[in-house]
Design a protein around this motif. Structure first.
Motif, PDB file in Angstrom:
ATOM      1  N   HIS A   1       8.730  -1.737  -4.821  1.00  0.00           N
ATOM      2  CA  HIS A   1       7.818  -0.662  -4.433  1.00  0.00           C
ATOM      3  C   HIS A   1       6.699  -1.207  -3.549  1.00  0.00           C
ATOM      4  N   GLU A   2       6.099  -2.312  -3.955  1.00  0.00           N
ATOM      5  CA  GLU A   2       4.993  -2.870  -3.179  1.00  0.00           C
ATOM      6  C   GLU A   2       5.470  -3.346  -1.807  1.00  0.00           C
ATOM      7  N   ARG A   3       6.692  -3.858  -1.738  1.00  0.00           N
ATOM      8  CA  ARG A   3       7.259  -4.269  -0.453  1.00  0.00           C
ATOM      9  C   ARG A   3       7.375  -3.065   0.479  1.00  0.00           C
ATOM     10  N   THR A   4       7.860  -1.960  -0.052  1.00  0.00           N
ATOM     11  CA  THR A   4       8.005  -0.743   0.743  1.00  0.00           C
ATOM     12  C   THR A   4       6.653  -0.274   1.262  1.00  0.00           C
ATOM     13  N   VAL A   5       5.635  -0.315   0.407  1.00  0.00           N
ATOM     14  CA  VAL A   5       4.285   0.095   0.809  1.00  0.00           C
ATOM     15  C   VAL A   5       3.758  -0.820   1.913  1.00  0.00           C
ATOM     16  N   HIS A   6       3.875  -2.133   1.723  1.00  0.00           N
ATOM     17  CA  HIS A   6       3.386  -3.089   2.713  1.00  0.00           C
ATOM     18  C   HIS A   6       4.079  -2.897   4.066  1.00  0.00           C
ATOM     19  N   GLU A   7       5.379  -2.707   4.048  1.00  0.00           N
ATOM     20  CA  GLU A   7       6.115  -2.528   5.294  1.00  0.00           C
ATOM     21  C   GLU A   7       5.675  -1.256   6.013  1.00  0.00           C
TER      22      GLU A   7
ATOM     23  N   LEU B   1      -0.414   4.381 -12.132  1.00  0.00           N
ATOM     24  CA  LEU B   1       0.038   2.989 -12.208  1.00  0.00           C
ATOM     25  C   LEU B   1       0.625   2.507 -10.885  1.00  0.00           C
ATOM     26  N   LEU B   2       1.516   3.281 -10.300  1.00  0.00           N
ATOM     27  CA  LEU B   2       2.192   2.838  -9.083  1.00  0.00           C
ATOM     28  C   LEU B   2       1.290   2.914  -7.853  1.00  0.00           C
ATOM     29  N   ALA B   3       0.407   3.897  -7.848  1.00  0.00           N
ATOM     30  CA  ALA B   3      -0.456   4.066  -6.680  1.00  0.00           C
ATOM     31  C   ALA B   3      -1.786   3.322  -6.829  1.00  0.00           C
ATOM     32  N   GLY B   4      -1.956   2.608  -7.912  1.00  0.00           N
ATOM     33  CA  GLY B   4      -3.244   2.007  -8.216  1.00  0.00           C
ATOM     34  C   GLY B   4      -3.748   1.016  -7.195  1.00  0.00           C
ATOM     35  N   ARG B   5      -2.851   0.305  -6.492  1.00  0.00           N
ATOM     36  CA  ARG B   5      -3.278  -0.736  -5.555  1.00  0.00           C
ATOM     37  C   ARG B   5      -3.143  -0.321  -4.094  1.00  0.00           C
ATOM     38  N   GLU B   6      -2.727   0.898  -3.860  1.00  0.00           N
ATOM     39  CA  GLU B   6      -2.463   1.332  -2.486  1.00  0.00           C
ATOM     40  C   GLU B   6      -3.689   1.225  -1.584  1.00  0.00           C
ATOM     41  N   PHE B   7      -4.831   1.703  -2.074  1.00  0.00           N
ATOM     42  CA  PHE B   7      -6.020   1.691  -1.222  1.00  0.00           C
ATOM     43  C   PHE B   7      -6.459   0.269  -0.908  1.00  0.00           C
ATOM     44  N   ALA B   8      -6.273  -0.645  -1.848  1.00  0.00           N
ATOM     45  CA  ALA B   8      -6.593  -2.045  -1.565  1.00  0.00           C
ATOM     46  C   ALA B   8      -5.682  -2.576  -0.463  1.00  0.00           C
ATOM     47  N   PHE B   9      -4.408  -2.226  -0.508  1.00  0.00           N
ATOM     48  CA  PHE B   9      -3.475  -2.647   0.545  1.00  0.00           C
ATOM     49  C   PHE B   9      -3.881  -2.032   1.894  1.00  0.00           C
TER      50      PHE B   9
ATOM     51  N   GLN C   1      10.181   7.869  -7.798  1.00  0.00           N
ATOM     52  CA  GLN C   1      11.088   8.275  -6.726  1.00  0.00           C
ATOM     53  C   GLN C   1      10.320   8.972  -5.596  1.00  0.00           C
ATOM     54  N   ASP C   2       9.373   9.842  -5.957  1.00  0.00           N
ATOM     55  CA  ASP C   2       8.581  10.538  -4.941  1.00  0.00           C
ATOM     56  C   ASP C   2       7.704   9.549  -4.174  1.00  0.00           C
ATOM     57  N   HIS C   3       7.121   8.632  -4.896  1.00  0.00           N
ATOM     58  CA  HIS C   3       6.253   7.622  -4.292  1.00  0.00           C
ATOM     59  C   HIS C   3       7.033   6.803  -3.266  1.00  0.00           C
ATOM     60  N   ARG C   4       8.193   6.354  -3.641  1.00  0.00           N
ATOM     61  CA  ARG C   4       8.996   5.540  -2.730  1.00  0.00           C
ATOM     62  C   ARG C   4       9.426   6.350  -1.513  1.00  0.00           C
ATOM     63  N   ARG C   5       9.788   7.618  -1.751  1.00  0.00           N
ATOM     64  CA  ARG C   5      10.233   8.463  -0.639  1.00  0.00           C
ATOM     65  C   ARG C   5       9.098   8.655   0.370  1.00  0.00           C
ATOM     66  N   PHE C   6       7.876   8.837  -0.106  1.00  0.00           N
ATOM     67  CA  PHE C   6       6.769   9.016   0.828  1.00  0.00           C
ATOM     68  C   PHE C   6       6.659   7.820   1.764  1.00  0.00           C
ATOM     69  N   PHE C   7       6.660   6.628   1.231  1.00  0.00           N
ATOM     70  CA  PHE C   7       6.434   5.451   2.065  1.00  0.00           C
ATOM     71  C   PHE C   7       7.673   5.085   2.898  1.00  0.00           C
ATOM     72  N   GLU C   8       8.826   5.523   2.466  1.00  0.00           N
ATOM     73  CA  GLU C   8      10.018   5.313   3.296  1.00  0.00           C
ATOM     74  C   GLU C   8      10.023   6.231   4.512  1.00  0.00           C
ATOM     75  N   LEU C   9       9.399   7.415   4.388  1.00  0.00           N
ATOM     76  CA  LEU C   9       9.476   8.406   5.460  1.00  0.00           C
ATOM     77  C   LEU C   9       8.194   8.564   6.263  1.00  0.00           C
ATOM     78  N   VAL C  10       7.089   7.965   5.810  1.00  0.00           N
ATOM     79  CA  VAL C  10       5.786   8.298   6.392  1.00  0.00           C
ATOM     80  C   VAL C  10       5.685   7.989   7.876  1.00  0.00           C
ATOM     81  N   ASN C  11       6.437   7.039   8.369  1.00  0.00           N
ATOM     82  CA  ASN C  11       6.350   6.675   9.792  1.00  0.00           C
ATOM     83  C   ASN C  11       7.449   7.311  10.653  1.00  0.00           C
ATOM     84  N   THR C  12       8.196   8.237  10.082  1.00  0.00           N
ATOM     85  CA  THR C  12       9.293   8.850  10.842  1.00  0.00           C
ATOM     86  C   THR C  12       8.801  10.085  11.600  1.00  0.00           C
TER      87      THR C  12
END
Length: 283
Positions: free
Chosen positions: A20-26, A182-190, A272-283
């Protein structure tokens, strides 16, 4: 997951956090290097992120009105036994911050702070971008794509909007909320780290620029800064975990295994929703 407890470790075992964190970073690396993609990213992120406060407020209300579901087994007088509002208070804690972060005398809703960031980006960067020379270009860039509209609908459903006020639906929504904290907790720091590397001059300007939204002035970078520094999401997760444990405590033990399973399903649905957002956000 252990039927008798709810813990961070139990939940973390349900998903691959490193993936998940890899997907967010990318996604952030792609989004934040270019001014056009940067504005589009924050428009989409603000749209999606802005629904969670209303979602958890709806969840608190859903729990609070379910008096017959959350009963103290040690209280024999029926009118004194309901604990639904007590349980709900542990989820309302997160909503309280979303509707006013109390960092200034203003009513700084996180939605207003997100809009201040977007407006700041437009003021600073749009004059240098031909594609954003007028409102039509800006509105076109910030129009929500179909996949985002679908995800936004899923946030409402994840928090139990339109679902029955019964224990399975409530525990499913509790799991969804735990996932969001839990999953979105570090997003703003990234985001903060990536933006400082990609555009340090922009960050410096956003940190001092004041933006008028809802007849109040907000620092353009406050939305990111207030989330990136500190432990807001971690605190909300810990408080929501306490609420989930209390919710179990005040339901029949015979139902615990099934309710924990619903909580798990809700947590996985958010993942699943979290991952989908970051997989599609740049499309």
């Amino acid at each position: 997951m252990n039927v008798h407890k709810i813990s961070r470790g139990d939940l973390e075992s349900l998903v691959n956090f490193s993936a998940h964190e890899r997907t967010v970073h990318e996604a952030l690396h792609t989004a934040l290097l270019d001014p056009l993609r940067r504005l589009r990213f924050f428009g989409r992120y603000a749209s999606w992120n802005g629904l969670f406060g209303s979602g958890v407020a709806a969840l608190a209300g859903k729990i609070g009105r379910s008096r017959r579901l959350f009963l103290d087994p040690d209280e024999t007088i029926q009118a004194l036994a309901d604990r639904s509002v007590y349980v709900a208070s542990y989820f309302f804690e997160a909503a309280r911050d979303e509707f006013d972060d109390h960092e200034s005398a203003h009513r700084d809703t996180h939605r207003c702070l997100a809009q201040a960031l977007l407006k700041g980006l437009i003021e600073i960067e749009a004059p240098h971008l031909p594609a954003l020379s007028d409102r039509r270009g800006i509105n076109a860039l910030l129009t929500e794509p179909d996949w985002l509209a679908e995800l936004n609908t899923r946030v409402a459903r994840g928090y139990g909007v339109a679902a029955a006020d019964d224990a399975p639906a409530i525990f499913h929504a509790i799991g969804y909320h735990l996932g969001s904290e839990l999953l979105a907790g570090r997003e703003f720091a990234f985001i903060d780290e990536t933006l400082h590397r990609a555009a340090p001059a922009l960050v410096q300007e956003l940190q001092t620029r004041r933006i008028a939204i809802a007849e109040q002035e907000h620092l353009a970078y406050q939305w990111i800064a207030s989330h990136a520094v500190g432990a807001t999401e971690a605190d909300h997760f810990d408080t929501a975990t306490q609420g989930a444990r209390l919710a179990l405590r005040f339901t029949a033990e015979a139902d615990h295994a099934a309710l924990k399973q619903e909580l798990t399903r809700g947590f996985i649905a958010f993942a699943q929703d979290h991952r989908r957002f970051f997989e599609l956000v740049n499309t």
